[in-house]
Structure formats: structure tokens, C-alpha cells
Design a protein around this motif. Structure first.
Motif, PDB file in Angstrom:
ATOM      1  N   MET A   1       0.746  -1.085  -0.085  1.00 26.44           N
ATOM      2  CA  MET A   1       0.063  -0.045   0.037  1.00 26.44           C
ATOM      3  C   MET A   1       0.798   1.372  -0.010  1.00 26.44           C
ATOM      4  N   LYS A   2       1.859   1.447   0.703  1.00 26.35           N
ATOM      5  CA  LYS A   2       2.772   2.647   0.810  1.00 26.35           C
ATOM      6  C   LYS A   2       3.501   2.688  -0.505  1.00 26.35           C
ATOM      7  N   ASN A   3       4.000   1.387  -1.122  1.00 24.02           N
ATOM      8  CA  ASN A   3       4.637   1.485  -2.443  1.00 24.02           C
ATOM      9  C   ASN A   3       3.657   2.345  -3.469  1.00 24.02           C
ATOM     10  N   ALA A   4       2.290   1.691  -3.541  1.00 30.29           N
ATOM     11  CA  ALA A   4       1.396   2.418  -4.339  1.00 30.29           C
ATOM     12  C   ALA A   4       1.287   3.870  -4.107  1.00 30.29           C
ATOM     13  N   LEU A   5       1.210   4.155  -2.648  1.00 36.37           N
ATOM     14  CA  LEU A   5       0.882   5.485  -2.610  1.00 36.37           C
ATOM     15  C   LEU A   5       2.344   6.462  -3.047  1.00 36.37           C
TER      16      LEU A   5
ATOM     17  N   TYR B   1       4.378   5.770  -5.419  1.00 35.27           N
ATOM     18  CA  TYR B   1       4.503   5.810  -6.905  1.00 35.27           C
ATOM     19  C   TYR B   1       3.114   6.921  -7.445  1.00 35.27           C
ATOM     20  N   ILE B   2       2.213   6.896  -6.738  1.00 37.91           N
ATOM     21  CA  ILE B   2       1.008   7.841  -7.072  1.00 37.91           C
ATOM     22  C   ILE B   2       1.518   9.112  -6.983  1.00 37.91           C
ATOM     23  N   LEU B   3       2.137   9.666  -5.795  1.00 35.14           N
ATOM     24  CA  LEU B   3       2.735  10.826  -5.236  1.00 35.14           C
ATOM     25  C   LEU B   3       3.859  11.199  -6.303  1.00 35.14           C
TER      26      LEU B   3
ATOM     27  N   LEU C   1       5.648  14.620 -10.903  1.00 29.92           N
ATOM     28  CA  LEU C   1       6.369  14.762 -11.850  1.00 29.92           C
ATOM     29  C   LEU C   1       5.450  14.999 -13.323  1.00 29.92           C
ATOM     30  N   LEU C   2       4.172  15.189 -13.383  1.00 26.90           N
ATOM     31  CA  LEU C   2       3.411  15.237 -14.317  1.00 26.90           C
ATOM     32  C   LEU C   2       3.423  16.556 -14.933  1.00 26.90           C
ATOM     33  N   PRO C   3       3.635  17.631 -14.210  1.00 33.35           N
ATOM     34  CA  PRO C   3       3.667  18.974 -15.111  1.00 33.35           C
ATOM     35  C   PRO C   3       5.212  18.981 -15.964  1.00 33.35           C
ATOM     36  N   SER C   4       6.139  18.184 -15.493  1.00 29.22           N
ATOM     37  CA  SER C   4       7.429  18.228 -16.233  1.00 29.22           C
ATOM     38  C   SER C   4       7.385  17.299 -17.401  1.00 29.22           C
TER      39      SER C   4
END
Length: 125
Positions: free
Chosen positions: A1-5, A7-9, A14-17
Motif C-alpha cells: 500500500m505504501k509503495n502504491a502511494l 508511486y502515485i505521489l 512529475l506530471l507537469p514536467s
């Protein structure tokens, strides 16, 4: 669960770049369709535009949108003053008739003189 969180964060950060790269990938994936349908210079094949005008317009529009959002975010952000200059010199007058002309200060900072000869010398070998 922590790994998924994590990766989502990471993706959200990084999405804008990464978004211009997504536009470029979309262009390369649909290059034929863009050149045939969306290109401004499709009637002039000797220019060899191949939809690059469409890609340039999309990148420019995306950059303008990002700049506008950044400007709005900066203008709407609250200003928090973290430091303030303290007035450390309080002056007051005594009401005694003898000391009327004397001004007292609440704080006196003594001058500090460091021993210059002990600090600055060449390294000992």
C-alpha cells in the motif's frame, strides 16, 4: 500500500514536467493522421511540415496554460512574513529633575574584540 502511494505521489509530482513529452509522444504515434487532417500546410507538400506546425501550436498552448496557472497560483498565494526586525533600542526619559537631559537605553551591546593574533596564522606543518 505504501509503495502504491509513493508511486502515485511521484507521478503526480512529475506530471507537469512530463506533460510536454506526452504531447510529443502523441504526435509521433499519430503523425500520419496529423499530417493528413490537422496540419495547416497539408495543401503544400513541398514544405515537408508533416504536422510539425500542429505540434508547435500544441506545445505553445500547453506552455501558455502552464505559465498562466503558475502566475495565478503565485498571485493568489498568501504572503507569510517569517521574520520581523525587532526594535531593540528603547529610549525613555526619567521624570527626575536632575536626570532630565540624560537618555537611558534599555539595551547596551558591548563591543566584542576577537584576539586577532591567535586566529589568523598559517597552518602548522
Amino acid at each position: 500500500m505504501k509503495n502504491a502511494l509513493v508511486y502515485i505521489l511521484l507521478v503526480a509530482t512529475l506530471l507537469p514536467s512530463i506533460s510536454p513529452w506526452g504531447t510529443i509522444a502523441y504526435y509521433h504515434a499519430n503523425k500520419d493522421y496529423i499530417a493528413r487532417v490537422l496540419c495547416q500546410n497539408r495543401d503544400k507538400p513541398m514544405l515537408h511540415c508533416d504536422g510539425q506546425c500542429y505540434l508547435a501550436k500544441r506545445l505553445k498552448a500547453q506552455q501558455d496554460k502552464q505559465d498562466k496557472e503558475t502566475t495565478q497560483r503565485v498571485q493568489n498565494s498568501p504572503v507569510v512574513q517569517l521574520f520581523c526586525q525587532a526594535n531593540l533600542l528603547f529610549q525613555f526619559r526619567q521624570t527626575w529633575p536632575v536626570l532630565d537631559s540624560v537618555v537611558f537605553s534599555a539595551y547596551r551591546f558591548p563591543s566584542y574584540a576577537a584576539p586577532v593574533t591567535g586566529l589568523f596564522h598559517p597552518p602548522q606543518v
